[in-house]
Design a protein around this motif. Structure first.
Motif, PDB file in Angstrom:
ATOM      1  N   SER A  10       0.855  -1.193   0.000  1.00 23.92           N
ATOM      2  CA  SER A  10       0.000   0.000   0.000  1.00 23.92           C
ATOM      3  C   SER A  10       0.886   1.237   0.000  1.00 23.92           C
ATOM      4  O   SER A  10       2.027   1.189   0.464  1.00 23.92           O
ATOM      5  N   SER A  11       0.330   2.325  -0.497  1.00 25.25           N
ATOM      6  CA  SER A  11       1.068   3.602  -0.513  1.00 25.25           C
ATOM      7  C   SER A  11       0.116   4.674  -1.014  1.00 25.25           C
ATOM      8  O   SER A  11      -0.921   4.341  -1.605  1.00 25.25           O
ATOM      9  N   PRO A  12       0.475   5.947  -0.835  1.00 24.34           N
ATOM     10  CA  PRO A  12      -0.321   6.958  -1.537  1.00 24.34           C
ATOM     11  C   PRO A  12      -0.126   6.756  -3.040  1.00 24.34           C
ATOM     12  O   PRO A  12       0.925   6.243  -3.474  1.00 24.34           O
ATOM     13  N   SER A  13      -1.120   7.126  -3.814  1.00 25.18           N
ATOM     14  CA  SER A  13      -1.052   6.954  -5.265  1.00 25.18           C
ATOM     15  C   SER A  13       0.187   7.679  -5.808  1.00 25.18           C
ATOM     16  O   SER A  13       0.445   8.821  -5.448  1.00 25.18           O
ATOM     17  N   GLY A  14       0.967   6.981  -6.629  1.00 22.45           N
ATOM     18  CA  GLY A  14       2.144   7.588  -7.251  1.00 22.45           C
ATOM     19  C   GLY A  14       3.456   7.269  -6.548  1.00 22.45           C
ATOM     20  O   GLY A  14       4.526   7.581  -7.061  1.00 22.45           O
ATOM     21  N   ALA A  15       3.407   6.613  -5.377  1.00 19.91           N
ATOM     22  CA  ALA A  15       4.665   6.338  -4.642  1.00 19.91           C
ATOM     23  C   ALA A  15       5.483   5.237  -5.297  1.00 19.91           C
ATOM     24  O   ALA A  15       6.673   5.099  -5.028  1.00 19.91           O
ATOM     25  N   GLY A  16       4.842   4.402  -6.130  1.00 19.16           N
ATOM     26  CA  GLY A  16       5.619   3.422  -6.892  1.00 19.16           C
ATOM     27  C   GLY A  16       5.248   1.967  -6.695  1.00 19.16           C
ATOM     28  O   GLY A  16       5.950   1.079  -7.167  1.00 19.16           O
ATOM     29  N   LYS A  17       4.095   1.685  -6.058  1.00 21.54           N
ATOM     30  CA  LYS A  17       3.829   0.263  -5.748  1.00 21.54           C
ATOM     31  C   LYS A  17       3.562  -0.596  -6.987  1.00 21.54           C
ATOM     32  O   LYS A  17       4.015  -1.742  -7.035  1.00 21.54           O
ATOM     33  N   SER A  18       2.886  -0.076  -8.011  1.00 21.05           N
ATOM     34  CA  SER A  18       2.642  -0.901  -9.215  1.00 21.05           C
ATOM     35  C   SER A  18       3.964  -1.206  -9.912  1.00 21.05           C
ATOM     36  O   SER A  18       4.189  -2.326 -10.376  1.00 21.05           O
ATOM     37  N   GLU A 143      -5.276  16.585 -14.632  1.00 19.85           N
ATOM     38  CA  GLU A 143      -4.926  17.497 -13.534  1.00 19.85           C
ATOM     39  C   GLU A 143      -5.868  17.321 -12.345  1.00 19.85           C
ATOM     40  O   GLU A 143      -5.442  17.270 -11.204  1.00 19.85           O
ATOM     41  N   THR A 144      -7.196  17.228 -12.661  1.00 18.67           N
ATOM     42  CA  THR A 144      -8.199  17.124 -11.589  1.00 18.67           C
ATOM     43  C   THR A 144      -8.008  15.839 -10.801  1.00 18.67           C
ATOM     44  O   THR A 144      -8.080  15.837  -9.564  1.00 18.67           O
ATOM     45  N   VAL A 145      -7.780  14.736 -11.527  1.00 19.35           N
ATOM     46  CA  VAL A 145      -7.596  13.441 -10.849  1.00 19.35           C
ATOM     47  C   VAL A 145      -6.333  13.491  -9.979  1.00 19.35           C
ATOM     48  O   VAL A 145      -6.337  13.063  -8.819  1.00 19.35           O
ATOM     49  N   ILE A 146      -5.256  14.092 -10.524  1.00 23.30           N
ATOM     50  CA  ILE A 146      -4.003  14.192  -9.757  1.00 23.30           C
ATOM     51  C   ILE A 146      -4.237  15.015  -8.493  1.00 23.30           C
ATOM     52  O   ILE A 146      -3.808  14.627  -7.397  1.00 23.30           O
ATOM     53  N   GLU A 147      -4.963  16.106  -8.640  1.00 24.26           N
ATOM     54  CA  GLU A 147      -5.228  16.966  -7.483  1.00 24.26           C
ATOM     55  C   GLU A 147      -5.994  16.202  -6.400  1.00 24.26           C
ATOM     56  O   GLU A 147      -5.650  16.272  -5.219  1.00 24.26           O
ATOM     57  N   SER A 148      -7.002  15.413  -6.809  1.00 22.89           N
ATOM     58  CA  SER A 148      -7.791  14.700  -5.800  1.00 22.89           C
ATOM     59  C   SER A 148      -6.956  13.595  -5.154  1.00 22.89           C
ATOM     60  O   SER A 148      -7.063  13.324  -3.970  1.00 22.89           O
ATOM     61  N   ARG A 149      -6.067  12.966  -5.918  1.00 24.46           N
ATOM     62  CA  ARG A 149      -5.193  11.922  -5.349  1.00 24.46           C
ATOM     63  C   ARG A 149      -4.201  12.535  -4.351  1.00 24.46           C
ATOM     64  O   ARG A 149      -3.921  11.948  -3.313  1.00 24.46           O
ATOM     65  N   MET A 150      -3.676  13.719  -4.704  1.00 27.31           N
ATOM     66  CA  MET A 150      -2.739  14.384  -3.783  1.00 27.31           C
ATOM     67  C   MET A 150      -3.448  14.731  -2.472  1.00 27.31           C
ATOM     68  O   MET A 150      -2.877  14.578  -1.399  1.00 27.31           O
ATOM     69  N   LYS A 151      -4.700  15.157  -2.578  1.00 23.87           N
ATOM     70  CA  LYS A 151      -5.447  15.526  -1.363  1.00 23.87           C
ATOM     71  C   LYS A 151      -5.639  14.319  -0.452  1.00 23.87           C
ATOM     72  O   LYS A 151      -5.688  14.438   0.761  1.00 23.87           O
ATOM     73  N   LYS A 152      -5.774  13.126  -1.051  1.00 21.08           N
ATOM     74  CA  LYS A 152      -6.028  11.898  -0.282  1.00 21.08           C
ATOM     75  C   LYS A 152      -4.735  11.264   0.245  1.00 21.08           C
ATOM     76  O   LYS A 152      -4.779  10.311   1.019  1.00 21.08           O
ATOM     77  N   SER A 153      -3.568  11.782  -0.240  1.00 18.46           N
ATOM     78  CA  SER A 153      -2.327  11.059   0.068  1.00 18.46           C
ATOM     79  C   SER A 153      -2.021  11.055   1.564  1.00 18.46           C
ATOM     80  O   SER A 153      -1.534  10.064   2.104  1.00 18.46           O
ATOM     81  N   LEU A 154      -2.342  12.152   2.250  1.00 11.19           N
ATOM     82  CA  LEU A 154      -2.038  12.216   3.678  1.00 11.19           C
ATOM     83  C   LEU A 154      -2.874  11.215   4.469  1.00 11.19           C
ATOM     84  O   LEU A 154      -2.406  10.605   5.442  1.00 11.19           O
ATOM     85  N   ASP A 155      -4.114  11.014   4.014  1.00 11.80           N
ATOM     86  CA  ASP A 155      -5.003  10.048   4.656  1.00 11.80           C
ATOM     87  C   ASP A 155      -4.391   8.645   4.558  1.00 11.80           C
ATOM     88  O   ASP A 155      -4.312   7.906   5.537  1.00 11.80           O
ATOM     89  N   GLU A 156      -3.909   8.298   3.360  1.00 12.88           N
ATOM     90  CA  GLU A 156      -3.285   6.976   3.156  1.00 12.88           C
ATOM     91  C   GLU A 156      -2.021   6.869   4.025  1.00 12.88           C
ATOM     92  O   GLU A 156      -1.830   5.869   4.733  1.00 12.88           O
ATOM     93  N   ILE A 157      -1.168   7.905   3.972  1.00 13.49           N
ATOM     94  CA  ILE A 157       0.104   7.877   4.726  1.00 13.49           C
ATOM     95  C   ILE A 157      -0.148   7.717   6.223  1.00 13.49           C
ATOM     96  O   ILE A 157       0.618   7.053   6.920  1.00 13.49           O
ATOM     97  N   SER A 158      -1.269   8.264   6.716  1.00 16.34           N
ATOM     98  CA  SER A 158      -1.524   8.205   8.167  1.00 16.34           C
ATOM     99  C   SER A 158      -1.680   6.768   8.668  1.00 16.34           C
ATOM    100  O   SER A 158      -1.651   6.529   9.866  1.00 16.34           O
ATOM    101  N   HIS A 159      -1.801   5.795   7.779  1.00 17.20           N
ATOM    102  CA  HIS A 159      -1.956   4.386   8.190  1.00 17.20           C
ATOM    103  C   HIS A 159      -0.646   3.593   8.146  1.00 17.20           C
ATOM    104  O   HIS A 159      -0.647   2.380   8.325  1.00 17.20           O
TER     105      HIS A 159
END
Ligand code: ADP
Ligand code: 5GP
Length: 211
Positions: A10-18, A143-159
């Motif tokens: 698991s990771s925030p989107s874009g960190a490299g897991k795929s 751009e919009t999808v990237i922006e929404s993923r960036m907003k969610k990244s902290l939520d993912e990282i908090s786990h």
């Protein structure tokens, strides 16, 4: 023969897991990938049955109600889930499986009947600006999808602290190496080496004693 291990990434989107999952499957052909089902639309270049099984919401919900999903969650407004059957088959054949799933799926697997078979690894980006660069350079999302993923990244990282391992993906080759070490070590755990019992008993018999 040991059972297969479920390696949860698991990771925030874009960190490299795929990218890392792809490299691990090229490194060891015995590792398979749990192809998730999703209700999101395919990205350019994605094929049904290769990256994901792309399903309608109706079909996805039917699979949940029939108990065909090992875990499922709503991520970025779409449903994602891991089909149960291929995973059951793989682990019973002693094959390891990689999951690229979010923290909600990670929690569900760790709390399921498969918890003993699961090893979870969280991938952190070296910085938030690098995370954004990676999402932009991937060139697959608007751009919009990237922006929404960036907003969610902290939520993912908090786990991050719920995971067995946490790696910072700065250099990709380095991170891949570390994942290979984790996989090798987890495979060698005593609890995953059922053949040892027979060997130790045999060693005892050679001393004409019970161990
Ligand atoms: P995720 O699956 O976590 O959303 P991806 O594997 O798609 O992330 O990676 C996002 C982008 O970052 C891809 O273009 C990938 O090639 C790149 N990338 C992955 N790891 C690294 C790294 N360590 N350094 C630089 N770029 C990376
Ligand atoms: P993407 O749309 O970028 O492919 O994936 C978005 C997010 O959904 C990623 O964090 C990914 O790990 C997560 N995801 C993909 N498949 C599954 C799944 O089967 N279950 C869960 N819980 N999350 C998933």
């Amino acid at each position: 023969m040991r059972r297969g291990i479920l390696f949860i990434l698991s990771s925030p989107s874009g960190a490299g897991k795929s990218t890392l999952a792809r490299r691990l499957m090229a490194w060891d052909k015995n590792i398979s990938f749990s192809i998730s089902a999703t209700t999101r639309s395919p990205r350019v270049g994605e094929l049904n049955g290769r990256e994901y099984f792309f399903h309608s919401k109706v079909k996805f919900e039917e699979m949940i109600s029939k108990g065909e999903m090992l875990e499922h969650a709503s991520v970025f407004g779409n449903l994602y889930g891991s089909p149960r059957e291929p995973v059951d088959i793989a682990i019973n054949e002693g094959k390891d499986v990689i999951f690229d799933i979010d923290w909600q799926g990670g929690q569900q697997l760790r709390n399921s009947g498969l918890s003993e078979d699961a090893v979870s690894i969280f991938i952190l980006p070296p910085s938030i600006s690098e995370l954004e660069n990676r999402l932009k350079n991937r060139g697959k999302d608007s751009e919009t999808v990237i922006e929404s993923r960036m907003k969610k990244s902290l939520d993912e990282i908090s786990h991050w602290a719920e995971y067995d391992y946490c790696l910072v993906n700065d250099d990709i080759d380095n991170t891949e190496k570390k994942l290979q070490y984790i996989i090798e070590a987890e495979r060698l755990k005593r609890s995953r080496s059922p053949f040892l019992i027979d060997l130790v008993r045999k060693l005892g018999r050679e001393f004409e004693q019970e161990i």
